[in-house]
Scaffold this active site. Sequence first.
Site, PDB file in Angstrom:
ATOM      1  N   ARG A   1       0.820  -1.216   0.000  1.00 29.58           N
ATOM      2  CA  ARG A   1       0.000   0.000   0.000  1.00 29.58           C
ATOM      3  C   ARG A   1       0.849   1.260   0.000  1.00 29.58           C
ATOM      4  NH1 ARG A   1      -3.551  -0.249   4.956  1.00 29.58           N
ATOM      5  NH2 ARG A   1      -1.647  -1.162   5.750  1.00 29.58           N
TER       6      ARG A   1
ATOM      7  N   ASN B   1      -6.086  -2.580   2.134  1.00 28.07           N
ATOM      8  CA  ASN B   1      -6.115  -4.025   2.297  1.00 28.07           C
ATOM      9  C   ASN B   1      -7.559  -4.495   2.360  1.00 28.07           C
ATOM     10  OD1 ASN B   1      -3.332  -4.341   2.419  1.00 28.07           O
ATOM     11  ND2 ASN B   1      -3.258  -4.285   4.642  1.00 28.07           N
TER      12      ASN B   1
END
Length: 93
Positions: free
Chosen positions: A21, A39
Amino acid sequence: MSELVRRGVVVRGVVQGVGFRAACAREARRLGVAGWVRNRDDGSVEADLQGVPAAVDRLLAWCRVGPAGARVDGVEVHPGVPEPGLTGFRVAS
């Protein structure tokens, strides 16, 4: 101003716990792509990307590899409708 495109992306594989990320957000900002990355409960990573086609395509290519430590097994890409005025890129929870 160039036409904008928007893509929803789901990346599967070893993509959580490897900095995916944060690395995706850095790459998006570098390319001038707006949106977010987060996520998912199933172990995948989901992103919403918007920008000029060439920049979004470059970020999608990056997503197919990911950062060091990631193993990307698959990437699903879904078209979306661009949102006028969308700026910035964030890591969502």
